[in-house]
Design a protein around this motif. Structure first.
Motif, PDB file in Angstrom:
ATOM      1  N   LEU A 185       0.848  -1.213   0.000  1.00 24.97           N
ATOM      2  CA  LEU A 185       0.000   0.000   0.000  1.00 24.97           C
ATOM      3  C   LEU A 185       0.873   1.249   0.000  1.00 24.97           C
ATOM      4  CD1 LEU A 185      -2.614  -1.221   2.621  1.00 24.97           C
ATOM      5  CD2 LEU A 185      -3.226  -0.406   0.328  1.00 24.97           C
ATOM      6  N   ALA A 186       1.966   1.182   0.739  1.00 25.65           N
ATOM      7  CA  ALA A 186       2.854   2.346   0.826  1.00 25.65           C
ATOM      8  C   ALA A 186       3.639   2.535  -0.474  1.00 25.65           C
ATOM      9  CB  ALA A 186       3.811   2.170   2.007  1.00 25.65           C
ATOM     10  N   ARG A 187       3.973   1.385  -1.098  1.00 18.86           N
ATOM     11  CA  ARG A 187       4.821   1.441  -2.297  1.00 18.86           C
ATOM     12  C   ARG A 187       4.084   2.013  -3.508  1.00 18.86           C
ATOM     13  NH1 ARG A 187       5.250  -1.664  -6.675  1.00 18.86           N
ATOM     14  NH2 ARG A 187       3.671  -3.090  -5.859  1.00 18.86           N
ATOM     15  N   ASP A 188       2.813   1.601  -3.661  1.00 19.20           N
ATOM     16  CA  ASP A 188       2.109   1.944  -4.900  1.00 19.20           C
ATOM     17  C   ASP A 188       0.709   2.449  -4.554  1.00 19.20           C
ATOM     18  OD1 ASP A 188       0.801   2.035  -7.337  1.00 19.20           O
ATOM     19  OD2 ASP A 188       1.851   0.246  -8.108  1.00 19.20           O
ATOM     20  N   PRO A 189       0.388   3.708  -4.847  1.00 11.58           N
ATOM     21  CA  PRO A 189      -0.918   4.269  -4.482  1.00 11.58           C
ATOM     22  C   PRO A 189      -2.080   3.617  -5.220  1.00 11.58           C
ATOM     23  CG  PRO A 189       0.346   5.806  -5.838  1.00 11.58           C
ATOM     24  CD  PRO A 189       1.273   4.673  -5.487  1.00 11.58           C
ATOM     25  N   ARG A 190      -1.801   2.805  -6.228  1.00 14.62           N
ATOM     26  CA  ARG A 190      -2.888   2.133  -6.948  1.00 14.62           C
ATOM     27  C   ARG A 190      -3.399   0.918  -6.170  1.00 14.62           C
ATOM     28  NH1 ARG A 190      -0.442   0.427 -12.397  1.00 14.62           N
ATOM     29  NH2 ARG A 190       1.259  -0.082 -10.955  1.00 14.62           N
ATOM     30  N   VAL A 191      -2.615   0.442  -5.186  1.00 15.12           N
ATOM     31  CA  VAL A 191      -3.008  -0.739  -4.419  1.00 15.12           C
ATOM     32  C   VAL A 191      -4.124  -0.386  -3.462  1.00 15.12           C
ATOM     33  CG1 VAL A 191      -2.233  -2.456  -2.742  1.00 15.12           C
ATOM     34  CG2 VAL A 191      -0.696  -1.747  -4.607  1.00 15.12           C
ATOM     35  N   PHE A 192      -5.205  -1.170  -3.430  1.00 21.13           N
ATOM     36  CA  PHE A 192      -6.251  -0.989  -2.426  1.00 21.13           C
ATOM     37  C   PHE A 192      -6.800  -2.347  -1.996  1.00 21.13           C
ATOM     38  CE2 PHE A 192     -10.463  -1.801  -4.357  1.00 21.13           C
ATOM     39  CZ  PHE A 192     -10.110  -1.952  -5.701  1.00 21.13           C
ATOM     40  N   ILE A 193      -7.454  -2.365  -0.847  1.00 22.04           N
ATOM     41  CA  ILE A 193      -7.963  -3.610  -0.282  1.00 22.04           C
ATOM     42  C   ILE A 193      -9.476  -3.488  -0.163  1.00 22.04           C
ATOM     43  CG2 ILE A 193      -7.991  -5.115   1.761  1.00 22.04           C
ATOM     44  CD1 ILE A 193      -5.124  -4.124   2.325  1.00 22.04           C
ATOM     45  N   TYR A 225      -4.327   4.178   5.978  1.00 22.63           N
ATOM     46  CA  TYR A 225      -4.480   4.528   4.557  1.00 22.63           C
ATOM     47  C   TYR A 225      -5.856   5.095   4.214  1.00 22.63           C
ATOM     48  CZ  TYR A 225      -0.106   2.050   4.115  1.00 22.63           C
ATOM     49  OH  TYR A 225       1.194   1.673   4.258  1.00 22.63           O
ATOM     50  N   GLY A 226      -6.806   5.003   5.141  1.00 23.69           N
ATOM     51  CA  GLY A 226      -8.080   5.669   4.915  1.00 23.69           C
ATOM     52  C   GLY A 226      -9.088   4.831   4.159  1.00 23.69           C
ATOM     53  N   GLU A 227     -10.327   5.307   4.148  1.00 20.44           N
ATOM     54  CA  GLU A 227     -11.449   4.524   3.650  1.00 20.44           C
ATOM     55  C   GLU A 227     -11.435   4.375   2.135  1.00 20.44           C
ATOM     56  OE1 GLU A 227     -14.944   6.597   4.916  1.00 20.44           O
ATOM     57  OE2 GLU A 227     -14.665   8.207   3.458  1.00 20.44           O
ATOM     58  N   LYS A 228     -10.654   5.195   1.427  1.00 26.13           N
ATOM     59  CA  LYS A 228     -10.610   5.032  -0.018  1.00 26.13           C
ATOM     60  C   LYS A 228      -9.693   3.912  -0.457  1.00 26.13           C
ATOM     61  CE  LYS A 228     -12.267   9.416  -1.547  1.00 26.13           C
ATOM     62  NZ  LYS A 228     -12.105  10.599  -2.383  1.00 26.13           N
ATOM     63  N   ARG A 229      -8.842   3.486   0.434  1.00 26.74           N
ATOM     64  CA  ARG A 229      -7.907   2.416   0.062  1.00 26.74           C
ATOM     65  C   ARG A 229      -8.185   1.117   0.817  1.00 26.74           C
ATOM     66  NH1 ARG A 229      -1.946   4.160  -0.557  1.00 26.74           N
ATOM     67  NH2 ARG A 229      -2.001   2.289  -1.836  1.00 26.74           N
ATOM     68  N   ILE A 230      -8.896   1.231   1.928  1.00 23.90           N
ATOM     69  CA  ILE A 230      -9.282   0.027   2.673  1.00 23.90           C
ATOM     70  C   ILE A 230     -10.801   0.064   2.718  1.00 23.90           C
ATOM     71  CG2 ILE A 230      -8.940  -1.356   4.743  1.00 23.90           C
ATOM     72  CD1 ILE A 230      -6.299  -0.570   3.376  1.00 23.90           C
ATOM     73  N   VAL A 231     -11.436  -0.691   1.810  1.00 23.52           N
ATOM     74  CA  VAL A 231     -12.848  -0.451   1.531  1.00 23.52           C
ATOM     75  C   VAL A 231     -13.690  -1.634   2.035  1.00 23.52           C
ATOM     76  CG1 VAL A 231     -14.531   0.047  -0.299  1.00 23.52           C
ATOM     77  CG2 VAL A 231     -12.138   0.775  -0.558  1.00 23.52           C
TER      78      VAL A 231
END
Lengths: 456, 328
Positions: free
Chosen positions: B18-26, B48-54
């Motif tokens: 997640l830290a390496r690549d902003p395109r990664v999300f869960i 990482y916030g709700e936009k990346r951990i959904v």
């Protein structure tokens, strides 16, 4: 890796064979177990199965040539395989590698426990092929005695041990027979021996020296003036000659005792049962009665059913009766195994079968092995009595003459003597005097006589 | 190197990606505020916030479908299926869409999707929390199937899965989430997908396993080494698809005997493919029948504890099979 085709040991004491015919030619494709050559020995004619699939790359032994067991006859491999010709150039094996050189039908293989055919895993089969191993010589430690990959590895590792670690009885003997076949072949190639097959030759002032130095003393040369034909010895003739000389002149002091047997009971029984036996497909002969009587006598006097060794007298548990069968070419002695377990009809059936197959040259090596005593029924050719020669390594041979009607004095229950015409037999026991003395031989024959005279 | 549990290693891998690549999300059920039902994503929502951990609805089809769509839109999704038992509603999405996308678009579209799912029994989970589903998916060309067994491999392989341009099914042996501990390097490293690991070396026979069974196989191998002097190779497969034939065959050529262990029910299980490879490519090295040890062919891992124990392979059952095979 090329596979050697080796002259197998085709029977007990059969140490050589004549390559009578090649069934495949060099360059021809052969499949494993396909017959590639016919071999004649002094006892059996047989075909040699190919030990591998491939192409017959080379033939080393010409048709008609007689070679010792273990000799490399030919080589099978892949078409593109290059042979280091001749086989003498094969890698020089240290002599401890003898076992790896033996063929599947070596003596040890025959001695291995009889049972269902062994199956081998792919890796074991492959390793055996790569190292030219006879797997029947490897003791299996797997389930049910299966030969595992580890067993093969251990066997191969043991092959590399120095010879000094081998037990004495596992070390190869000194004779040619026991040398690795590659060595034999190398020696054969090195010696300028006559390469030609043994063909009929015109009389020569000298005869080719016998192959083994231990054979007969020097013979006077044939006189060139004396007209005649030199008939070459057959393998069987040579073998018989050798065995006779060995047995009588070098091994056993022979002694013979003669008994007279009243065969009236047997002849009556024979007459009464011949048809009934025939109805069961069995031709009843006197031989069956004689073998039955030998069994009884041998059980009463097991000393005569024995084998002399320097360590002691070996007395087997069974009575395996060899039965001399005359052939046009000579004589052969198939063996009725465990005769003590067979009834008269069982014996007669065996006699029929072995005699028929002996005459048809259909005996298997196993049929000729394991005899403990022998019967020669020379009476069939009219002989009254004879002093046969012991079939080594046995201790005794029973000879039975012709049954002839003769006037004999018999005594009735009241003690009155009278002349009667009875079917009479002279039976002889020739035995090894090292093993037994006259009284024991006579005791044997008394049981033999009584069995026949009281037959019911 | 710090020692950590399997679940901690997985979390660290996702954190680093997640830290390496902003395109990664869960995305997945309860992955956000709750941190996942097994706490695999704990703390990531805060970081990482709700936009990346959904957090997703309770709908596996849509979790994977959203992942596929996002992947086609140049994002890198990590979809969590709470239990592998519930992956079946998404089967069509995985098999018909994700696996075939690159092929049917002639290479125009690819699906860099990772689907994480805890799998396997032995945790008292009963019929719907114990299943092994790998064999369904290892049959599907276009997918990669990975099952780590150690924290080191879990982190390294998950990072490889996230970076892989193809859909990767990442099944995690949940019984080992906290019981399996091991040293894990701090920071960046990856373990390549498609390479098996030789977990233990020995010449007598080869044991092939993955996931929890790889641990049990090593324990069983130690047991028979101690008690019977039998020395086993243990091959931890790590990647089930594509399959590392080279490592599998190298061991078999050495030993000639193979035991394949998997906790899925036996028939048509993944071990059948290993057996087929060994017999076709390793025939000349074979010294014994190829053995499989798997679960019984019953509909599910039972809930009853004794029945569950009867179902599950364990070190003792594996040791028994090893002894039989060694004696053959």
């Amino acid at each position: 890796m090329p596979t050697n085709v080796i002259m197998p040991q085709l029977g007990e004491s059969v140490v050589e064979g004549t390559l009578s015919r090649w069934l495949k030619q060099v360059g021809e494709r052969v499949e494993e177990f396909e017959s590639i050559a016919e071999v004649t020995t002094d006892k059996v004619d047989t075909e040699i199965p190919s030990p591998a699939s491939g192409v017959l790359l080379a033939i080393y032994v010409a048709e008609g040539q007689t070679v010792e067991r273990g000799t490399v006859l030919a080589v099978i491999g892949q078409p593109d395989e290059r042979l280091e010709s001749p086989p003498s150039a094969a890698p020089a094996h240290a002599h401890e590698s003898v076992p790896a050189q033996q063929s599947a039908s070596s003596a040890e293989a025959y001695d291995s426990p009889k049972g269902a055919a062994q199956r081998y895993s792919p890796v074991v089969a492959r390793m055996a092929a790569e190292h030219n191993l006879d797997l029947t010589r490897i003791r299996g430690t797997g389930l049910g005695g299966r030969v595992t990959k580890k067993d093969v590895e251990a066997y191969l590792a043991a092959q590399e041990q120095p010879a000094a670690e081998l037990a004495p009885w596992e070390q190869p003997g000194a004779g040619d027979l026991f040398k690795p076949t590659d060595e034999i072949f190398a020696a054969a190639n090195a010696k300028p021996v006559a390469p030609a097959p043994q063909t009929v030759a015109a009389p020569q002032p000298t005869v080719a020296p016998p192959p083994t130095p231990s054979q007969a003393p020097a013979q006077p040369p044939l006189s060139p003036e004396l007209g005649g034909t030199l008939i070459p010895h057959s393998a069987m003739r040579r073998s018989i000659a050798k065995h006779m000389v060995e047995s009588k002149l070098h091994t056993a002091p022979h002694v013979t005792t003669v008994f007279e047997v009243d065969m009236a009971r047997v002849m009556a029984h024979w007459k009464a049962n011949e048809a009934a036996f025939a109805a069961q497909g069995v031709r009843l002969t006197l031989t069956a009665y004689f073998i039955a009587a030998i069994v009884r006598a041998a059980q009463a006097q097991p000393t005569l059913n024995s084998r002399w060794t320097d360590d002691g007298l070996f007395v087997p548990n069974s009575v395996n009766v060899g039965m001399a069968v005359a052939l046009n070419e000579g004589l052969i002695v198939p063996v009725i195994k465990n005769a003590q377990d067979l009834s008269l009809i069982g014996l007669a059936r065996q006699v029929n079968d072995l005699a028929a197959r002996a005459r048809a040259k259909q005996l298997k090596p196993d049929d000729l092995q394991g005899g403990t005593i022998t019967l020669t029924n020379h009476g069939v050719s009219g002989s009254l009595f004879a002093t046969p020669i012991i079939n080594q390594p046995q201790s005794a041979i029973v000879g039975t003459g012709a049954v002839t009607k003769r006037p004999v004095v018999i005594t009735d229950s009241d003690g009155n003597d009278m002349l009667a015409i009875r079917p009479m037999l002279y039976a002889t026991l020739t035995f090894d005097h090292r093993v037994a003395d006259g009284a024991l031989g006579d005791a044997f024959m008394r049981v033999f006589k009584e069995t026949l005279e009281t037959w019911r | 190197m710090p020692e950590m549990t399997l679940i901690d290693a997985l979390r660290e891998a996702m954190d680093e990606e997640l830290a390496r690549d902003p395109r990664v999300f869960i995305t997945g059920e309860d992955v956000g505020k709750r941190g996942g039902v097994f706490r695999a994503t704990m703390g990531l929502y805060e970081k990482y916030g709700e936009k990346r951990i959904v957090d997703s609805p309770l709908a596996e089809l849509s979790i994977v479908a959203i992942g596929i769509g996002a992947a086609c839109a140049d994002l890198i999704p990590i979809c969590e299926i709470q239990f592998a038992d519930f992956i079946h509603p998404a089967f069509n999405q995985i098999v018909n869409e994700a696996a075939k996308m690159y092929y049917r678009s002639g290479g125009t579209w690819n699906v860099p999707l990772t689907i994480r799912a805890p799998y396997g029994g032995g945790i008292g989970g009963g019929l719907y929390h114990s299943q092994s589903v790998e064999a369904f998916f290892t049959h599907v060309p276009g997918l990669k199937v990975v099952i780590p067994s150690t924290p080191h491999d879990a982190k390294g392989l998950l990072k490889s899965a996230v970076r892989d341009p193809n859909p990767v099914l990442f099944f995690e042996p949940k019984k080992g989430y906290r019981s399996i501990k091991g040293e894990v390097p701090t920071g960046e490293y990856t373990v390549p997908i498609g390479k098996a690991r030789v977990a233990r070396q020995g010449g007598d026979l080869s044991v092939y396993a993955y996931g929890m069974m790889a641990h049990y196989a090593v324990q069983a191998a130690e047991m028979v080494a101690r008690e019977d002097g039998i020395q086993c190779d243990v091959i931890d497969l790590r990647t089930l698809l594509p399959i590392d034939k080279e490592t599998i065959l190298a061991s078999f050529k050495k030993t000639g005997k193979a035991l394949i262990v998997y906790e899925d029910n036996l028939t048509m299980g993944y071990g059948a493919e290993i057996a087929a490879i060994l017999s076709s490519d390793g025939f000349e090295y074979m010294d014994a029948p190829i053995m499989r040890l798997g679960g019984p062919d019953v509909p599910a891992v039972p809930f009853s504890h004794p029945l569950q124990e009867a179902f599950m392979p364990n070190p003792h059952k594996i040791a028994t099979a090893i002894r039989q095979l060694a004696a053959y």
